[in-house]
Design a protein around this motif. Structure first.
Motif, short mmCIF file in Angstrom:
data_model
loop_
_atom_site.label_atom_id
_atom_site.label_comp_id
_atom_site.label_asym_id
_atom_site.label_seq_id
_atom_site.Cartn_x
_atom_site.Cartn_y
_atom_site.Cartn_z
N GLY A 122 36.12 85.14 24.29
CA GLY A 122 35.12 84.65 23.35
C GLY A 122 33.97 85.59 23.13
O GLY A 122 32.94 85.21 22.58
N GLU A 123 34.10 86.85 23.55
CA GLU A 123 33.03 87.82 23.34
C GLU A 123 33.33 88.61 22.08
O GLU A 123 34.47 88.85 21.74
CB GLU A 123 32.94 88.77 24.54
CG GLU A 123 32.61 88.05 25.83
CD GLU A 123 32.72 88.94 27.05
OE1 GLU A 123 33.26 90.06 26.93
OE2 GLU A 123 32.26 88.52 28.12
N ILE A 178 38.39 80.40 16.80
CA ILE A 178 37.42 81.30 16.17
C ILE A 178 36.62 81.99 17.26
O ILE A 178 36.06 81.33 18.13
CB ILE A 178 36.50 80.53 15.21
CG1 ILE A 178 37.32 79.94 14.06
CG2 ILE A 178 35.40 81.43 14.68
CD1 ILE A 178 36.55 79.04 13.14
N VAL A 179 36.61 83.32 17.22
CA VAL A 179 35.93 84.12 18.25
C VAL A 179 34.53 84.51 17.79
O VAL A 179 33.56 84.29 18.50
CB VAL A 179 36.74 85.39 18.58
CG1 VAL A 179 36.02 86.23 19.60
CG2 VAL A 179 38.12 85.02 19.07
N ILE A 186 36.32 86.52 12.98
CA ILE A 186 37.47 87.00 13.73
C ILE A 186 38.02 85.78 14.46
O ILE A 186 37.26 85.01 15.06
CB ILE A 186 37.08 88.09 14.75
CG1 ILE A 186 36.56 89.33 14.03
CG2 ILE A 186 38.28 88.46 15.62
CD1 ILE A 186 36.11 90.44 14.96
N TYR A 187 39.33 85.59 14.39
CA TYR A 187 39.94 84.43 15.02
C TYR A 187 41.35 84.77 15.47
O TYR A 187 41.90 85.80 15.10
CB TYR A 187 39.96 83.23 14.06
CG TYR A 187 40.72 83.49 12.79
CD1 TYR A 187 42.07 83.16 12.68
CD2 TYR A 187 40.11 84.06 11.69
CE1 TYR A 187 42.77 83.41 11.52
CE2 TYR A 187 40.80 84.30 10.52
CZ TYR A 187 42.14 83.97 10.44
OH TYR A 187 42.83 84.22 9.29
N PHE A 188 41.92 83.91 16.30
CA PHE A 188 43.32 84.02 16.69
C PHE A 188 44.10 82.97 15.92
O PHE A 188 43.71 81.81 15.88
CB PHE A 188 43.48 83.79 18.20
CG PHE A 188 42.99 84.95 19.02
CD1 PHE A 188 43.77 86.08 19.18
CD2 PHE A 188 41.75 84.91 19.62
CE1 PHE A 188 43.32 87.16 19.92
CE2 PHE A 188 41.29 85.98 20.37
CZ PHE A 188 42.08 87.11 20.52
N VAL A 207 41.44 93.00 23.11
CA VAL A 207 42.05 91.67 22.97
C VAL A 207 41.58 90.77 24.11
O VAL A 207 41.23 89.61 23.89
CB VAL A 207 43.59 91.78 22.95
CG1 VAL A 207 44.22 90.40 22.92
CG2 VAL A 207 44.05 92.59 21.76
N LYS A 208 41.53 91.32 25.31
CA LYS A 208 41.06 90.53 26.46
C LYS A 208 39.63 90.05 26.25
O LYS A 208 39.31 88.89 26.51
CB LYS A 208 41.13 91.37 27.75
CG LYS A 208 42.53 91.61 28.24
CD LYS A 208 42.99 90.44 29.03
CE LYS A 208 44.15 90.82 29.92
NZ LYS A 208 44.60 89.68 30.70
N SER A 209 38.76 90.95 25.79
CA SER A 209 37.36 90.57 25.53
C SER A 209 37.28 89.47 24.49
O SER A 209 36.52 88.51 24.64
CB SER A 209 36.56 91.78 25.05
OG SER A 209 36.14 92.56 26.12
N LEU A 210 38.07 89.61 23.41
CA LEU A 210 38.05 88.58 22.36
C LEU A 210 38.57 87.25 22.88
O LEU A 210 38.06 86.20 22.51
CB LEU A 210 38.87 89.04 21.16
CG LEU A 210 38.24 90.13 20.29
CD1 LEU A 210 39.19 90.55 19.20
CD2 LEU A 210 36.93 89.65 19.69
N ARG A 211 39.59 87.28 23.71
CA ARG A 211 40.13 86.02 24.26
C ARG A 211 39.10 85.30 25.12
O ARG A 211 39.13 84.08 25.24
CB ARG A 211 41.40 86.29 25.07
CG ARG A 211 42.56 86.64 24.19
CD ARG A 211 43.88 86.19 24.76
NE ARG A 211 44.98 86.68 23.95
CZ ARG A 211 45.43 86.10 22.85
NH1 ARG A 211 44.88 84.99 22.43
NH2 ARG A 211 46.43 86.61 22.19
#
Length: 160
Positions: free
Chosen positions: A48-49, A14-15, A116-118, A42-46
């Motif tokens: 955790g931002e 979970i982001v 938002i999650y992966f 995608v990089k920012s979300l990975r």
């Protein structure tokens, strides 16, 4: 042959979470939607931002859009970086979009992103809820009910 979607989606990481939405809205149905992102997003979300605290979803141009979500620029993105608060397209089946459009138009419901999650395949997903806004007295009832459940749990734990 496709299998039906599970009641709870397969969330791995979970982001961003909109915890306030569960208090402000009476949630009816939840949907899992894909989200169209650029590489730096995608990089920012990975990392955790990202934040969806003040965001909402709207239906326009035959699609669903996530508006006002904040995914900050990627630190090493240089000239390929993205706009942090740009509207992002959500990927849903056409019949789901039609169902959401009908509910929003007729019943006065709202589309609220919950998180938002992966997922297990590493794809970024948005959990979208069809919800109705709560009035102040409904919120007070929710607080009262939550505190009663907590108190009942304490009483049961002390007796056992």
């Amino acid at each position: 042959m496709s299998r039906p979607k599970p009641a709870t989606f397969d969330k791995k990481k979970i982001v961003a979470e909109n915890r306030r939405a569960r208090f402000d809205y009476a949630i009816d149905t939840t949907y899992e939607a894909g989200i169209v992102l650029t590489g730096t997003e995608v990089k920012s979300l990975r990392f955790g931002e990202g934040s969806i605290a003040e965001s909402y979803a709207e239906i326009s141009d035959g699609g669903v859009w996530l508006v006002n979500s904040n995914i900050p620029e990627f630190s090493h993105g240089n000239r390929y970086n993205h706009e942090p608060k740009r509207p992002r397209k959500l990927l849903l089946h056409e019949r789901e979009v039609n169902k959401l459009h009908g509910a929003v138009a007729r019943e006065g419901m709202t589309l609220v992103p919950l998180m938002i999650y992966f997922n297990s395949q590493g794809r970024a997903k948005v959990e979208l809820a069809l919800a109705k806004g709560r009035k102040a007295h409904d919120k007070r009832d929710a607080i009262k009910e939550r505190e009663w459940k907590r108190e009942a749990g304490r009483l049961m734990r002390d007796r056992a």
